[in-house]
Scaffold this motif. Structure first.
Motif, PDB file in Angstrom:
ATOM      1  N   LEU A 129      11.989  -9.531  48.542  1.00  0.00           N
ATOM      2  CA  LEU A 129      11.466 -10.701  47.846  1.00  0.00           C
ATOM      3  C   LEU A 129      11.051 -10.354  46.420  1.00  0.00           C
ATOM      4  N   ALA A 130      10.499  -9.163  46.228  1.00  0.00           N
ATOM      5  CA  ALA A 130      10.111  -8.750  44.877  1.00  0.00           C
ATOM      6  C   ALA A 130      11.352  -8.618  43.999  1.00  0.00           C
ATOM      7  N   ALA A 131      12.427  -8.086  44.540  1.00  0.00           N
ATOM      8  CA  ALA A 131      13.670  -7.965  43.774  1.00  0.00           C
ATOM      9  C   ALA A 131      14.238  -9.343  43.457  1.00  0.00           C
ATOM     10  N   ASP A 132      14.209 -10.257  44.428  1.00  0.00           N
ATOM     11  CA  ASP A 132      14.672 -11.626  44.181  1.00  0.00           C
ATOM     12  C   ASP A 132      13.880 -12.269  43.047  1.00  0.00           C
ATOM     13  N   ARG A 133      12.589 -12.098  43.083  1.00  0.00           N
ATOM     14  CA  ARG A 133      11.740 -12.707  42.060  1.00  0.00           C
ATOM     15  C   ARG A 133      11.989 -12.089  40.682  1.00  0.00           C
ATOM     16  N   LEU A 134      12.136 -10.785  40.655  1.00  0.00           N
ATOM     17  CA  LEU A 134      12.375 -10.103  39.386  1.00  0.00           C
ATOM     18  C   LEU A 134      13.715 -10.523  38.767  1.00  0.00           C
ATOM     19  N   ILE A 135      14.763 -10.542  39.574  1.00  0.00           N
ATOM     20  CA  ILE A 135      16.087 -10.949  39.080  1.00  0.00           C
ATOM     21  C   ILE A 135      16.068 -12.420  38.677  1.00  0.00           C
ATOM     22  N   ALA A 136      15.412 -13.275  39.470  1.00  0.00           N
ATOM     23  CA  ALA A 136      15.347 -14.696  39.135  1.00  0.00           C
ATOM     24  C   ALA A 136      14.631 -14.905  37.806  1.00  0.00           C
ATOM     25  N   LEU A 137      13.534 -14.200  37.593  1.00  0.00           N
ATOM     26  CA  LEU A 137      12.810 -14.323  36.327  1.00  0.00           C
ATOM     27  C   LEU A 137      13.637 -13.810  35.156  1.00  0.00           C
ATOM     28  N   ALA A 138      14.339 -12.702  35.355  1.00  0.00           N
ATOM     29  CA  ALA A 138      15.188 -12.167  34.287  1.00  0.00           C
ATOM     30  C   ALA A 138      16.310 -13.149  33.946  1.00  0.00           C
ATOM     31  N   LEU A 139      16.930 -13.730  34.968  1.00  0.00           N
ATOM     32  CA  LEU A 139      17.994 -14.708  34.719  1.00  0.00           C
ATOM     33  C   LEU A 139      17.454 -15.974  34.065  1.00  0.00           C
ATOM     34  N   MET A 140      16.252 -16.379  34.439  1.00  0.00           N
ATOM     35  CA  MET A 140      15.652 -17.550  33.804  1.00  0.00           C
ATOM     36  C   MET A 140      15.389 -17.270  32.323  1.00  0.00           C
ATOM     37  N   GLY A 141      14.899 -16.083  32.020  1.00  0.00           N
ATOM     38  CA  GLY A 141      14.685 -15.718  30.621  1.00  0.00           C
ATOM     39  C   GLY A 141      15.990 -15.685  29.838  1.00  0.00           C
ATOM     40  N   PHE A 142      17.024 -15.110  30.434  1.00  0.00           N
ATOM     41  CA  PHE A 142      18.336 -15.078  29.777  1.00  0.00           C
ATOM     42  C   PHE A 142      18.867 -16.492  29.576  1.00  0.00           C
ATOM     43  N   SER A 143      18.673 -17.358  30.551  1.00  0.00           N
ATOM     44  CA  SER A 143      19.133 -18.744  30.452  1.00  0.00           C
ATOM     45  C   SER A 143      18.453 -19.475  29.300  1.00  0.00           C
ATOM     46  N   VAL A 144      17.159 -19.259  29.154  1.00  0.00           N
ATOM     47  CA  VAL A 144      16.428 -19.901  28.052  1.00  0.00           C
ATOM     48  C   VAL A 144      16.948 -19.396  26.706  1.00  0.00           C
ATOM     49  N   ILE A 145      17.241 -18.113  26.610  1.00  0.00           N
ATOM     50  CA  ILE A 145      17.791 -17.568  25.365  1.00  0.00           C
ATOM     51  C   ILE A 145      19.151 -18.182  25.063  1.00  0.00           C
ATOM     52  N   VAL A 146      20.003 -18.303  26.072  1.00  0.00           N
ATOM     53  CA  VAL A 146      21.321 -18.917  25.882  1.00  0.00           C
ATOM     54  C   VAL A 146      21.173 -20.356  25.405  1.00  0.00           C
ATOM     55  N   MET A 147      20.288 -21.104  26.022  1.00  0.00           N
ATOM     56  CA  MET A 147      20.086 -22.503  25.632  1.00  0.00           C
ATOM     57  C   MET A 147      19.517 -22.603  24.213  1.00  0.00           C
ATOM     58  N   TRP A 148      18.603 -21.706  23.865  1.00  0.00           N
ATOM     59  CA  TRP A 148      17.993 -21.739  22.545  1.00  0.00           C
ATOM     60  C   TRP A 148      19.035 -21.460  21.462  1.00  0.00           C
ATOM     61  N   TYR A 149      19.881 -20.451  21.686  1.00  0.00           N
ATOM     62  CA  TYR A 149      20.923 -20.147  20.707  1.00  0.00           C
ATOM     63  C   TYR A 149      21.995 -21.230  20.673  1.00  0.00           C
ATOM     64  N   ALA A 150      22.282 -21.845  21.811  1.00  0.00           N
ATOM     65  CA  ALA A 150      23.304 -22.892  21.856  1.00  0.00           C
ATOM     66  C   ALA A 150      22.871 -24.106  21.047  1.00  0.00           C
ATOM     67  N   ARG A 166      21.528 -24.151  18.264  1.00  0.00           N
ATOM     68  CA  ARG A 166      21.796 -23.948  16.840  1.00  0.00           C
ATOM     69  C   ARG A 166      23.111 -24.617  16.439  1.00  0.00           C
ATOM     70  N   LEU A 167      23.962 -24.830  17.417  1.00  0.00           N
ATOM     71  CA  LEU A 167      25.236 -25.518  17.217  1.00  0.00           C
ATOM     72  C   LEU A 167      25.099 -26.943  17.735  1.00  0.00           C
ATOM     73  N   GLY A 195      28.121 -26.093  20.849  1.00  0.00           N
ATOM     74  CA  GLY A 195      27.036 -25.583  21.677  1.00  0.00           C
ATOM     75  C   GLY A 195      26.903 -26.253  23.028  1.00  0.00           C
ATOM     76  N   ALA A 196      27.750 -27.246  23.309  1.00  0.00           N
ATOM     77  CA  ALA A 196      27.611 -28.004  24.558  1.00  0.00           C
ATOM     78  C   ALA A 196      27.852 -27.123  25.777  1.00  0.00           C
ATOM     79  N   PHE A 197      28.953 -26.407  25.807  1.00  0.00           N
ATOM     80  CA  PHE A 197      29.274 -25.604  26.990  1.00  0.00           C
ATOM     81  C   PHE A 197      28.224 -24.523  27.240  1.00  0.00           C
ATOM     82  N   PRO A 198      27.845 -23.709  26.220  1.00  0.00           N
ATOM     83  CA  PRO A 198      26.816 -22.710  26.510  1.00  0.00           C
ATOM     84  C   PRO A 198      25.464 -23.320  26.874  1.00  0.00           C
ATOM     85  N   PHE A 199      25.114 -24.456  26.259  1.00  0.00           N
ATOM     86  CA  PHE A 199      23.828 -25.068  26.585  1.00  0.00           C
ATOM     87  C   PHE A 199      23.785 -25.507  28.049  1.00  0.00           C
TER      88      PHE A 199
END
Length: 163
Positions: A2-23, A25-26, A39-43
């Motif tokens: 469960l700790a690994a699930d939570r850690l990976i989920a949080l990391a992916l959520m952070g990466f997702s927010v970064i992708v949306m933030w950069y998307a 810009r377009l 920017g539609a597809f990456p967002f």
């Protein structure tokens, strides 16, 4: 686990927010003459990843922990994973030379037939239709040109037809 699930989920959520933030810009919305913005597809992909990761995080809090549960790969899993990694690296290496579509076809052929053990009918259908679908999706609909390598002249008639 469960700790690994939570850690990976949080990391992916952070990466997702970064992708949306950069998307953002377009242009993300629909543009009258060209269709969806660059920017539609990456967002929207980032938003989908964020929602899926949030569901994984929520599930990790709602499920009961199993005592002593650890992840140990089977002896058969490691060669399979290394085989897929080898096929992916080979396909990526072939993209500049043969183009994305031929490299994808070779990857699908090897993966479905050799690694998956699927029959020739399914392998042939997926190997031929997937690159055609991706051509229409990326190049015709989204106007995103993928690398073609030495196969570029084969696409000239299609360019004349669609552009």
């Amino acid at each position: 686990m469960l700790a690994a699930d939570r850690l990976i989920a949080l990391a992916l959520m952070g990466f997702s927010v970064i992708v949306m933030w950069y998307a953002q810009r377009l242009p993300v919305g629909w543009e009258a003459e060209t269709g969806p913005g660059a920017g539609a597809f990456p967002f929207w992909l980032g938003l989908g990843m964020l929602l899926a990761s949030g569901a994984i995080l929520a599930r990790s809090f709602l499920s009961r922990p199993h005592s002593g549960e650890t992840f140990i790969p089977d002896a058969d899993a490691i060669p399979q994973v290394l085989g897929v990694v080898g096929l992916l690296l080979g396909a990526i290496a072939l993209i500049p030379l043969l183009g994305a579509y031929i490299a994808l076809m070779l990857f699908l052929l090897a993966y479905l037939r050799l690694m998956g053990g699927h029959g020739w009918l399914l392998t042939g259908i997926l190997t031929l239709t997937t690159p055609v679908f991706l051509f229409f999706f990326f190049e015709v609909t989204l106007k995103i040109l993928l690398p073609k390598g030495v196969t570029e002249p084969l696409f000239y008639p299609l360019y004349a037809m669609f552009f």
